[in-house]
Structures are given as structure tokens and as C-alpha cells.
Design a protein around this motif. Sequence first.
Motif: not given
Length: 228
Positions: A44, A49-52, A54, A95, A99-100
Motif C-alpha cells: 500500500w 487512493e488505494d484501499s487498505l 482487510t 485512513k 480502517t483499523y
Amino acid sequence: MGTYIIVGASHGIGEATATKLIGAGHRVINIARSENPACENHVWDAASEDSLPTIEGPIAGIVYSPGSIVLKPFHRLTQADFQSDFQINVLGAVKVIQTYLPNLKQNGGGSIVMYSTVAVQTGMGFHASIASSKGAIEGLTRSLAAELSSLHIRVNAIAPSLTNTPLAAALLNSPEKIEASGKRHPLGRVGESKDIANLTYFLLDPENSWITGQIIGVDGGMGSLKPA
């Protein structure tokens, strides 16, 4: 033993922190542009702008270590410079934490560590862009520490001075530059990754669970001392 996410565990302070955590028996997940063979790795880029990825299960701590060093006179800094610094240093951290955060809640609490710079507290020429974004990190640290305290999630930031990492390579690419930079610090040397990693590890450790909302200088005295 706990599971820790380090964004940027492949180089510099993040790598040194991962080494300490792994040495103590913890699991470390590296989220970065490049891999650390000692960690579980996910690719990453904080500038994207990439998603993290899971991550399943409880997380005991998050370290956000991406950074930037754009040193220019103010009149030469562009809007793009400011936007890039803010994206890497602040929006990337936001972000990651958003996310976490559910993983930290699953853990029943934990620790978040981010990085500022001595240049926020101590005005330094040519640092307008980086000091602006790292100043935002200090505000984010204190705000989140207050908001997340009831969840037993601690949030702290470390404010280093110049540290000998790949990020600072252009500033420390010769023995002469290292010596000259060291002389500007009361303790007579620049920082090393382990100097910052030692405090990062301390702040992550549940044994030190009464520390939150702090901006702690690890700067060879640069931010608070004037040598005799």
C-alpha cells in the motif's frame, strides 16, 4: 503476545520498531510499498487512493511511519507540495486509523503512535510545508487521544529531529553532512532509527498504559536546549 500494524515497516524507524516487536515475540503486519521479510506484508502507498487491506482479528497497536521531507523557501513551495505532504503525513494516517479502529476495539484497547517533527515546536526556515502537515498530526493526536480514551485506546506522537533514515538520505549522504548536522544538536549527533524505535516500542507496550495525548520530543535536545 499481540499483533501490531506498522505502516512503513520496511525501512527506517518502522523497520527498527518491527525488529524490536518481533524480537519480543509479537506478530507484525507491514503495510508499505516494499516488503520486510520478517513481517506479514501487504502492499500500500500512503500517497495513493488505494484501499487498505482487510486485517482480521484484534490489533494491539498501530504505528504510522510514512513521512516526507520537502525543504524549500516558502516562495518556491507549490500547492502540490503542500497537498502531497498533507496526503502522506495526515490523510494517510487518518485512513489507516479509521480502517483499523474496529480491530483495536476488538482488542479491548491498544496504542496508536504517529510521528511529528521538532520543526513544529521550533520554527525552522524552509520547513513550512512539512511543519504544517506534522502540526496537523499533533492536533490529530490530541483529539483522538481524548475521543478514544473511553475505549482504552492511547494515542501519542513522537517528534524527532533529523534522523539517519532512508527518508533523510539526501541530507545525510556524506560523513561531512552527518557531522555538520550532528553539531547543530546539543547532544552532538543526529538521531538513529533505534532512538525513535525505542520510544515507539515503549508507547506500544501495555505496561505503559497511562500515557496518552502526548507529543514527545526525541531530538538530541534540539527542541528545548540552548548549549552553553
